[in-house]
Design a protein around this motif. Structure first.
Motif, PDB file in Angstrom:
ATOM      1  N   LYS A  44       2.333  16.866  -1.438  1.00  0.00           N
ATOM      2  CA  LYS A  44       3.083  18.450  -1.046  1.00  0.00           C
ATOM      3  C   LYS A  44       3.117  18.675  -2.596  1.00  0.00           C
ATOM      4  CE  LYS A  44       6.041  17.308   2.014  1.00  0.00           C
ATOM      5  NZ  LYS A  44       7.162  17.184   3.101  1.00  0.00           N
ATOM      6  N   VAL A  45       3.548  17.572  -4.160  1.00  0.00           N
ATOM      7  CA  VAL A  45       4.034  18.395  -4.814  1.00  0.00           C
ATOM      8  C   VAL A  45       2.611  18.149  -5.977  1.00  0.00           C
ATOM      9  CG1 VAL A  45       4.504  16.884  -7.077  1.00  0.00           C
ATOM     10  CG2 VAL A  45       5.362  16.184  -4.874  1.00  0.00           C
ATOM     11  N   THR A  46       1.341  17.297  -5.870  1.00  0.00           N
ATOM     12  CA  THR A  46       0.174  17.626  -6.646  1.00  0.00           C
ATOM     13  C   THR A  46      -0.467  18.115  -5.737  1.00  0.00           C
ATOM     14  OG1 THR A  46      -0.813  15.895  -5.497  1.00  0.00           O
ATOM     15  CG2 THR A  46       0.577  14.973  -7.228  1.00  0.00           C
ATOM     16  N   GLY A  47      -0.446  19.329  -4.397  1.00  0.00           N
ATOM     17  CA  GLY A  47      -1.368  19.283  -3.448  1.00  0.00           C
ATOM     18  C   GLY A  47      -2.720  18.919  -3.295  1.00  0.00           C
ATOM     19  N   THR A  48      -2.726  17.539  -3.248  1.00  0.00           N
ATOM     20  CA  THR A  48      -3.837  17.235  -3.062  1.00  0.00           C
ATOM     21  C   THR A  48      -4.007  16.618  -1.810  1.00  0.00           C
ATOM     22  OG1 THR A  48      -2.947  14.591  -3.906  1.00  0.00           O
ATOM     23  CG2 THR A  48      -4.125  16.418  -6.152  1.00  0.00           C
ATOM     24  N   MET A  49      -5.201  16.647  -1.550  1.00  0.00           N
ATOM     25  CA  MET A  49      -5.924  15.247   0.188  1.00  0.00           C
ATOM     26  C   MET A  49      -6.390  14.304  -0.150  1.00  0.00           C
ATOM     27  SD  MET A  49      -5.848  18.536   2.261  1.00  0.00           S
ATOM     28  CE  MET A  49      -5.577  17.988   4.082  1.00  0.00           C
ATOM     29  N   ASP A  50      -6.310  13.323   0.289  1.00  0.00           N
ATOM     30  CA  ASP A  50      -6.722  11.829   0.163  1.00  0.00           C
ATOM     31  C   ASP A  50      -7.031  11.917   1.910  1.00  0.00           C
ATOM     32  OD1 ASP A  50      -8.380  10.071  -0.593  1.00  0.00           O
ATOM     33  OD2 ASP A  50      -5.975   8.602  -1.196  1.00  0.00           O
ATOM     34  N   GLY A  51      -7.896  10.582   2.106  1.00  0.00           N
ATOM     35  CA  GLY A  51      -8.812  10.005   3.349  1.00  0.00           C
ATOM     36  C   GLY A  51      -8.736   8.438   3.230  1.00  0.00           C
ATOM     37  N   GLY A  52      -8.466   7.773   3.812  1.00  0.00           N
ATOM     38  CA  GLY A  52      -8.987   6.485   3.909  1.00  0.00           C
ATOM     39  C   GLY A  52      -9.589   5.779   4.873  1.00  0.00           C
ATOM     40  N   SER A  53     -10.636   5.219   5.100  1.00  0.00           N
ATOM     41  CA  SER A  53     -11.233   4.773   5.953  1.00  0.00           C
ATOM     42  C   SER A  53     -11.400   3.389   6.064  1.00  0.00           C
ATOM     43  CB  SER A  53     -12.859   5.196   6.218  1.00  0.00           C
ATOM     44  OG  SER A  53     -13.626   5.259   7.299  1.00  0.00           O
ATOM     45  N   ASP A  54     -11.302   2.315   6.955  1.00  0.00           N
ATOM     46  CA  ASP A  54     -11.026   1.071   6.671  1.00  0.00           C
ATOM     47  C   ASP A  54     -12.463   0.652   6.522  1.00  0.00           C
ATOM     48  OD1 ASP A  54     -11.314  -1.432   7.043  1.00  0.00           O
ATOM     49  OD2 ASP A  54      -9.117  -1.577   8.539  1.00  0.00           O
ATOM     50  N   PRO A  55     -12.420  -0.596   5.176  1.00  0.00           N
ATOM     51  CA  PRO A  55     -13.764  -1.192   4.767  1.00  0.00           C
ATOM     52  C   PRO A  55     -14.392  -1.560   5.672  1.00  0.00           C
ATOM     53  CG  PRO A  55     -11.666  -1.810   2.993  1.00  0.00           C
ATOM     54  CD  PRO A  55     -11.586  -0.212   4.402  1.00  0.00           C
ATOM     55  N   ARG A  56     -13.825  -2.526   6.813  1.00  0.00           N
ATOM     56  CA  ARG A  56     -14.205  -3.711   7.715  1.00  0.00           C
ATOM     57  C   ARG A  56     -15.191  -2.908   8.524  1.00  0.00           C
ATOM     58  NH1 ARG A  56      -9.339  -3.674   6.504  1.00  0.00           N
ATOM     59  NH2 ARG A  56      -8.159  -5.731   5.729  1.00  0.00           N
ATOM     60  N   ASN A  57     -14.742  -1.297   8.414  1.00  0.00           N
ATOM     61  CA  ASN A  57     -16.480  -0.819   9.428  1.00  0.00           C
ATOM     62  C   ASN A  57     -16.780   0.106   8.555  1.00  0.00           C
ATOM     63  OD1 ASN A  57     -17.693   0.958  11.911  1.00  0.00           O
ATOM     64  ND2 ASN A  57     -15.386   2.741  11.488  1.00  0.00           N
ATOM     65  N   PRO A  58     -18.518  -0.539   7.899  1.00  0.00           N
ATOM     66  CA  PRO A  58     -19.408   0.196   7.163  1.00  0.00           C
ATOM     67  C   PRO A  58     -19.927   1.456   7.686  1.00  0.00           C
ATOM     68  CG  PRO A  58     -20.602  -1.436   8.160  1.00  0.00           C
ATOM     69  CD  PRO A  58     -19.565  -1.692   8.604  1.00  0.00           C
ATOM     70  N   VAL A  59     -19.938   2.335   9.332  1.00  0.00           N
ATOM     71  CA  VAL A  59     -20.427   3.315   9.316  1.00  0.00           C
ATOM     72  C   VAL A  59     -18.952   3.855   9.676  1.00  0.00           C
ATOM     73  CG1 VAL A  59     -21.839   2.193  10.619  1.00  0.00           C
ATOM     74  CG2 VAL A  59     -19.608   2.789  11.761  1.00  0.00           C
ATOM     75  N   GLY A  60     -17.894   4.232   9.567  1.00  0.00           N
ATOM     76  CA  GLY A  60     -16.518   4.823   9.493  1.00  0.00           C
ATOM     77  C   GLY A  60     -16.257   6.152   8.394  1.00  0.00           C
ATOM     78  N   LYS A  61     -15.992   7.167   7.953  1.00  0.00           N
ATOM     79  CA  LYS A  61     -16.120   8.186   6.475  1.00  0.00           C
ATOM     80  C   LYS A  61     -14.724   8.728   6.606  1.00  0.00           C
ATOM     81  CE  LYS A  61     -18.333  11.431   4.212  1.00  0.00           C
ATOM     82  NZ  LYS A  61     -19.899  12.076   4.371  1.00  0.00           N
ATOM     83  N   ALA A  62     -14.222   9.070   5.355  1.00  0.00           N
ATOM     84  CA  ALA A  62     -13.023   9.582   5.253  1.00  0.00           C
ATOM     85  C   ALA A  62     -13.493  10.199   4.143  1.00  0.00           C
ATOM     86  CB  ALA A  62     -11.463   9.113   4.941  1.00  0.00           C
ATOM     87  N   GLU A  63     -13.248  11.542   4.639  1.00  0.00           N
ATOM     88  CA  GLU A  63     -13.604  13.233   4.246  1.00  0.00           C
ATOM     89  C   GLU A  63     -12.563  14.023   3.653  1.00  0.00           C
ATOM     90  OE1 GLU A  63     -17.159  15.742   3.608  1.00  0.00           O
ATOM     91  OE2 GLU A  63     -17.458  14.364   5.055  1.00  0.00           O
TER      92      GLU A  63
END
Length: 584
Positions: free
Chosen positions: A556-575
């Motif tokens: 909320k301070v920088t006004g940015t967003m981020d996502g994390g998808s577990d690297p243990r799962n090669p077909v996952g995706k955070a966007e």
């Protein structure tokens, strides 16, 4: 340049009320951003993440996206979840400020009395509790999709289901986890014509890279979109379910299907340091266990501890919370859950006095028979934040790999094997090595205890959404994720954190391969812990890697967003996709 004391006091007030960040206190002030600049979605498959953004682009909100992602995961992750299973949806409505928990857990059919799951010697029979029709509970996920769409979404249900329908009809490439899990479960799954037709359309199992097409599932999803609740729980699909169950030795009736309802419950909320945490209430055990653990460890400064003592303290808190899980938690509509006591900081303070800072507390103070843990990546999770600040954390499942293995002919989805999550025989561990007693015994219409822990956490500066699959390890993985955010990690770092786990019985600290260095393991063992390191002892079972954590955050301070998808799962995706109008 001199700084007046009045300036320092004013800067301190700004900091204390969350109006600026640390950098701003040293210079120009920054107001907190009222809304996220776009939408962030993290899920266990790129096609599901894409489905969520597809309905956002059509004017949907986070709740429409949740329906799209959930349905798409039901298509592309049949090993983990689907229309024949259940789920738990944690929602935050930014407009009203309300948090709500949508309980779509499966329910016990009336025929599923405990004696039905015992063998000739009176012991729990895994063949009945984990395979085929007796292992299945009445599905809840389709009802949740209808409920979330109609009550919280902007778009018609049939619009939000379109991406999943298209993927089911056109197919997607089989990937490694689906192929490996099918090989492991093939003996059970080939018993049923509907399952064979889906996964062996040419008489042999589909190989990695070959298209898995599910036309029957596409038709079921279309019926759900066109007719809502009745499209699944009544009529043609209901008849296909009943025929499959009853023809294979089970006993369900039409009234049980038609009477299924999701339940809206009040989430559990509590404070941990500067975070307001919102999470799952019973019949999930996750929220209460999470609150117990965090309240137990809150007075300690984990950052100043060496790694061994930090893990020791967290493990001792895990041990006590999982003990309480075993004896006190169940479906609150059927049993009294002493939630007020278990969440009371005074209760945590009392438990804290039993922790020796340098010595493990043996779990055999409570006599029982431990069994090895069985663990895969069953269950799935996704996290969403939209540009209005709506939040969704959803964990959904069919329980073990490919659930019961039974696809009703013509319906296209696997029935779950969630009956194994009940205490079918008091004091006997289930497939995840956890046990229960009367509080979690099956009764008609009762919901089995779950470990699903979809969670929100918010501080003055940040909002995070997280959750993971992993059976009884779900709670501890979410816990480690919360501690990671509290340590200042970003979303991808949180998703990648190494993991360890203790669940009271068996009395072992399980670890991922390479998660702890040799010195830390040695120190923990010197304190009295039994630490399982994958591959260290022949025949000692522990997965090399576990979980599939999906998380998103908004600063909320920088006004940015981020996502994390577990690297243990090669077909996952955070966007993250930004709203250009909000970033100008």
């Amino acid at each position: 340049m001199k700084t007046s004391w009045r300036s320092l006091v004013f800067a301190g007030l700004l900091l204390s009320f969350g109006w600026v960040d640390q950098a701003s206190a040293r210079g120009v002030t920054k107001p907190l951003h009222a809304h996220p600049p776009g939408t962030a979605i993290a899920s266990a498959h790129a096609l599901a993440t894409q489905a969520g953004f597809e309905v956002i682009a059509k004017g949907g909100n986070a709740f429409d996206a949740a329906v799209a992602v959930s349905a798409a995961l039901s298509v592309v992750e049949p090993v983990s979840s689907g229309l024949g299973g259940g789920g738990m949806f944690l929602l935050h409505d930014a407009k009203t400020g309300k948090d709500v928990f949508v309980d779509a857990r499966e329910t016990s059919p009336a025929s599923a009395t405990p004696d039905k799951f015992l063998d000739a010697n009176g012991k729990l029979d895994p063949e009945k509790s984990q395979n085929g029709p007796w292992s299945a509970g009445i599905p809840g996920l389709p009802a949740a999709l209808v409920h979330v769409s109609q009550k919280y979404g902007r778009l018609p249900l049939k619009v939000s289901l379109q991406p999943a329908i298209r993927i089911a009809r056109e197919g997607f490439p089989m990937y490694g986890r689906l192929v490996r899990a099918y090989s492991e479960r093939r003996e059970v799954m080939t018993r049923y014509p509907g399952t064979r037709a889906t996964f062996e359309p040419n008489g042999v199992p589909l190989k990695e890279g070959e298209l898995l097409k599910q036309p029957d599932l596409a038709r079921t999803l279309q019926l759900l979109g066109d007719k809502g609740f009745d499209g699944f729980y009544k009529g043609d699909i209901a008849q296909k379910i009943l025929k499959a169950v009853n023809d294979n030795g089970g006993h369900w009736n039409a009234a049980e299907l038609a009477s299924y309802r999701v339940k809206e419950r009040t989430p559990i909320s509590f404070k941990y340091h500067d975070w307001h945490v919102v999470t799952a209430p019973p019949p999930s055990s996750g929220g209460i266990a999470l609150a117990e653990i965090l309240q137990l460890i809150e007075p300690y400064d984990l950052r100043k501890m060496d790694q061994a003592h930090r893990i020791h303290l967290v493990v001792e808190a895990m041990r006590r919370a999982y003990h309480d899980r075993t004896f006190y938690l169940g479906d609150p509509d059927f049993v009294h859950v002493p939630q007020k006591t278990l969440l009371d900081p005074a209760y945590a303070a009392g438990l804290r006095t039993t922790i020796n800072p340098d010595k493990a507390t043996p779990s055999d103070l409570f006599p029982n028979t431990p069994t090895p843990l069985k663990e895969h990546d069953e269950t799935t999770h996704f996290s969403i934040i939209d540009d209005q600040g709506n939040l969704v954390a959803t964990t959904q499942t069919v329980n073990l790999l490919y659930g019961s293995g039974l696809i009703p002919t013509g319906a296209g989805f696997l029935l779950n094997d969630e009956m194994d999550d009940f205490a079918l025989k008091a004091g006997t561990p289930n497939a995840f090595g956890v046990m229960g007693y009367e509080a979690n015994a099956p009764k008609p219409g009762k919901r089995m205890l779950s470990s699903m822990t979809p969670t929100f956490m918010e501080s003055k500066d940040r909002v995070a959404v997280l959750g993971t699959p992993g059976g009884s390890r779900i709670i501890t993985m979410v816990l480690l994720g919360i501690l990671g955010y509290d340590d200042g990690l970003n979303a991808q770092q949180v998703a990648a954190l190494p993991r360890y786990h203790h669940q009271w019985l068996p009395d072992v600290v399980e670890t991922e391969k390479g998660s702890l260095d040799a010195a830390t393991v040695q120190s923990l063992r010197a304190m009295g812990h039994t630490v399982i390191v994958p591959g260290e002892v022949k025949g000692q079972r522990s997965s090399d890697a576990w979980g599939n954590l999906q998380t998103v955050e908004w600063n909320k301070v920088t006004g940015t967003m981020d996502g994390g998808s577990d690297p243990r799962n090669p077909v996952g995706k955070a966007e993250v996709r930004l709203d250009k109008a909000k970033t100008k």
